[in-house]
Design a protein around this motif. Structure first.
Motif, PDB file in Angstrom:
ATOM      1  N   TYR A   1      38.185  55.877  27.175  1.00 44.55           N
ATOM      2  CA  TYR A   1      38.143  56.596  28.587  1.00 44.55           C
ATOM      3  C   TYR A   1      37.435  55.512  29.604  1.00 44.55           C
ATOM      4  N   PHE A   2      36.654  55.497  29.245  1.00 40.66           N
ATOM      5  CA  PHE A   2      34.908  54.188  29.746  1.00 40.66           C
ATOM      6  C   PHE A   2      35.583  52.891  29.566  1.00 40.66           C
ATOM      7  N   VAL A   3      36.576  52.742  28.758  1.00 47.63           N
ATOM      8  CA  VAL A   3      36.675  51.054  29.108  1.00 47.63           C
ATOM      9  C   VAL A   3      38.572  51.013  29.382  1.00 47.63           C
ATOM     10  N   ILE A   4      39.461  51.737  29.656  1.00 43.71           N
ATOM     11  CA  ILE A   4      39.775  51.917  30.436  1.00 43.71           C
ATOM     12  C   ILE A   4      40.024  52.014  31.857  1.00 43.71           C
ATOM     13  N   VAL A   5      38.991  53.023  32.416  1.00 39.84           N
ATOM     14  CA  VAL A   5      38.754  53.273  34.075  1.00 39.84           C
ATOM     15  C   VAL A   5      37.807  52.668  34.081  1.00 39.84           C
ATOM     16  N   GLY A   6      36.686  51.801  33.516  1.00 39.29           N
ATOM     17  CA  GLY A   6      35.846  51.130  33.808  1.00 39.29           C
ATOM     18  C   GLY A   6      36.464  49.527  34.370  1.00 39.29           C
ATOM     19  N   THR A   7      37.384  49.453  33.001  1.00 42.24           N
ATOM     20  CA  THR A   7      38.090  48.073  33.730  1.00 42.24           C
ATOM     21  C   THR A   7      39.329  48.068  35.159  1.00 42.24           C
ATOM     22  N   SER A   8      39.736  49.044  35.346  1.00 44.76           N
ATOM     23  CA  SER A   8      40.248  49.212  36.254  1.00 44.76           C
ATOM     24  C   SER A   8      39.831  48.653  37.639  1.00 44.76           C
ATOM     25  N   ASN A   9      38.704  49.827  37.993  1.00 45.75           N
ATOM     26  CA  ASN A   9      38.136  49.471  38.566  1.00 45.75           C
ATOM     27  C   ASN A   9      36.860  48.329  39.048  1.00 45.75           C
ATOM     28  N   ALA A  10      36.805  47.717  37.854  1.00 48.01           N
ATOM     29  CA  ALA A  10      36.321  46.074  37.709  1.00 48.01           C
ATOM     30  C   ALA A  10      37.308  44.609  38.104  1.00 48.01           C
ATOM     31  N   VAL A  11      38.385  44.673  38.102  1.00 51.40           N
ATOM     32  CA  VAL A  11      39.512  44.072  38.615  1.00 51.40           C
ATOM     33  C   VAL A  11      39.645  44.283  39.976  1.00 51.40           C
ATOM     34  N   ASN A  12      39.820  45.638  40.223  1.00 53.30           N
ATOM     35  CA  ASN A  12      39.755  45.959  42.127  1.00 53.30           C
ATOM     36  C   ASN A  12      38.091  45.608  42.625  1.00 53.30           C
ATOM     37  N   LEU A  13      37.380  45.590  42.236  1.00 57.07           N
ATOM     38  CA  LEU A  13      36.426  44.937  42.878  1.00 57.07           C
ATOM     39  C   LEU A  13      36.582  43.503  42.833  1.00 57.07           C
ATOM     40  N   THR A  14      37.330  42.372  41.793  1.00 58.34           N
ATOM     41  CA  THR A  14      37.730  41.268  41.892  1.00 58.34           C
ATOM     42  C   THR A  14      38.583  40.809  43.131  1.00 58.34           C
ATOM     43  N   ASP A  15      39.040  41.594  43.315  1.00 64.50           N
ATOM     44  CA  ASP A  15      40.488  41.563  43.950  1.00 64.50           C
ATOM     45  C   ASP A  15      39.770  41.434  45.604  1.00 64.50           C
ATOM     46  N   GLY A  16      39.103  40.415  46.448  1.00 63.51           N
ATOM     47  CA  GLY A  16      38.418  39.992  47.706  1.00 63.51           C
ATOM     48  C   GLY A  16      38.876  38.999  48.194  1.00 63.51           C
ATOM     49  N   LEU A  17      39.362  38.258  47.223  1.00 59.66           N
ATOM     50  CA  LEU A  17      39.590  36.803  47.501  1.00 59.66           C
ATOM     51  C   LEU A  17      41.422  36.198  47.115  1.00 59.66           C
ATOM     52  N   ASP A  18      42.163  35.268  47.582  1.00 59.68           N
ATOM     53  CA  ASP A  18      43.001  34.757  47.600  1.00 59.68           C
ATOM     54  C   ASP A  18      43.701  35.167  46.042  1.00 59.68           C
ATOM     55  N   GLY A  19      43.993  34.743  45.326  1.00 56.01           N
ATOM     56  CA  GLY A  19      44.003  34.403  43.875  1.00 56.01           C
ATOM     57  C   GLY A  19      43.213  34.608  42.643  1.00 56.01           C
ATOM     58  N   LEU A  20      41.920  35.563  43.255  1.00 51.77           N
ATOM     59  CA  LEU A  20      41.044  35.700  42.205  1.00 51.77           C
ATOM     60  C   LEU A  20      41.167  36.413  41.364  1.00 51.77           C
ATOM     61  N   ALA A  21      41.607  37.531  41.436  1.00 47.68           N
ATOM     62  CA  ALA A  21      41.883  38.454  40.403  1.00 47.68           C
ATOM     63  C   ALA A  21      42.949  38.588  39.520  1.00 47.68           C
ATOM     64  N   ILE A  22      44.540  37.596  40.524  1.00 54.33           N
ATOM     65  CA  ILE A  22      45.066  37.832  39.717  1.00 54.33           C
ATOM     66  C   ILE A  22      45.403  36.446  38.136  1.00 54.33           C
TER      67      ILE A  22
END
Length: 360
Positions: free
Chosen positions: A181-202
């Motif tokens: 549970y923590f791995v799934i939810v935590g990773t989802s939010n972590a990627v969301n936080l990283t998505d702040g610059l062009d191409g940074l998260a993908i």
């Protein structure tokens, strides 16, 4: 889906047997997702622009981001569409792992879609409330975790694996559900936080998916699994098709998302991709390897936690702005420099994660 068709076609000639090979279907999955992204991308960007579905920019963000206001967002729907179609075409749909990871990805995509839609319709950057977002993330993550625990056929499917050690496989019992549970939810939010610059998260997502896809393939092959001292998971190899679809869809999206971005993925893409990586790590029993490979995601998340904790306890900020990519921007790094250096860090971390295959 096409796997079943090729089963039938093999009766007319042995040449169709090539479609039974995982590696071949993975390549076709990546190419299919890539073509879908490149073909649908321009149409989607025009449609988003016409409907004025543009990015809302934080008032307290870096000044260099103000000119991004109005750039089409919710481009993550393109990624999810490409991944879904490609997976349905080339994966074995009788494999429960495929359905779990696909449904979690779509479920988190729906949460992100609602969040993005509320941001646009309300005209602010708040979106879906944090409580509502976390509730639905938790509901999906917990449901997937319980299902995987209840449907496990082998002890290895629920054991905790520690890299660097050959025989450290801890029976977790119901703690498997908590960890998953923590791995799934935590990773989802972590990627969301990283998505702040062009191409940074993908790009880090593509790289980590590639690394975990290799683990999935090796775990599903009894000879490789025994040689490398990793758990043998008979159904896990099929996940490489899904991973390949992420790679193809991600690279196709990057064509339009690279600096300066023509479209942003939005929460619909970030939450879905993060959830997919979390489920993937759980399915191949490599949660620690995910932390290593996804070090950029971890760093972004930890920077936010440190910033919030420091400000609440001392009234002072550790970083100029969190997540940490904004800190480097405010220090004077051009956006492309931040992006590429974070990509380089991810390449190194993915290689370290793959090195754990032999360091056991």
């Amino acid at each position: 889906m096409l796997v079943y068709l090729t089963d039938y076609l093999m009766s007319f000639g042995g040449g169709f047997r090539v479609f039974q090979y995982l590696t071949f279907r993975a390549i076709l999955g990546a190419l299919t997702a890539l073509m879908i992204s490149l073909m649908i991308g321009p149409w989607m960007i025009r449609r988003l622009t016409r409907k004025k579905i543009g990015q809302m920019v934080r008032d307290d963000g870096p000044e260099s981001h103000f000119d991004k206001a109005g750039t089409p967002t919710m481009g993550g729907t393109l990624i999810i569409t490409a991944i879904t179609i490609s997976t349905l075409l080339w994966a074995d749909l009788g494999n429960r792992y495929i359905w779990v990871i696909l449904l979690v990805t779509l479920g988190y995509g729906v949460i992100g879609f609602i969040d993005d839609y509320k941001k646009i319709s309300l005209g602010n950057s708040a979106g879906l409330s944090a409580r509502a977002k976390y509730f639905w993330q938790s509901a999906i993550g917990l449901t997937a975790s319980i299902f995987l625990y209840q449907s496990a056929l082998l002890p290895a499917e629920t054991q905790f694996i520690v890299p660097f050690f050959k025989h450290v496989m801890i029976d977790m019992g119901w703690m498997y559900v908590v960890l998953s549970y923590f791995v799934i939810v935590g990773t989802s939010n972590a990627v969301n936080l990283t998505d702040g610059l062009d191409g940074l998260a993908i790009m880090p997502t593509v790289m980590v998916a590639t690394g975990l896809g290799i683990f999935a393939y090796l775990s599903g092959h009894i000879n490789f699994a025994e040689y490398l001292a990793i758990p043998y998971l008979p159904k896990a190899g099929e996940l490489i098709v899904f991973c390949a679809a992420i790679v193809g869809a991600g690279l196709g999206f990057l064509w339009f998302n690279t600096y300066p971005a023509m479209v942003f993925m939005g929460d619909v893409g970030a939450l879905a991709l993060g959830g997919a990586l979390g489920v993937l790590a759980v399915l191949v029993r490599q949660e620690i390897v995910l932390i290593i490979m996804g070090g950029v995601f971890v760093m972004e998340t930890v920077s936010v936690i440190i910033q919030v904790a420091s400000f609440k306890m001392t009234g002072k900020r550790v970083f100029r702005m969190a997540p940490i990519h904004h800190h480097f921007e405010l220090k004077g790094w051009p956006e492309p420099r931040v992006i590429v250096r974070f990509w380089i860090i991810t390449v190194i971390l993915v290689l370290i994660g793959l090195a754990t295959l032999k360091l056991r």
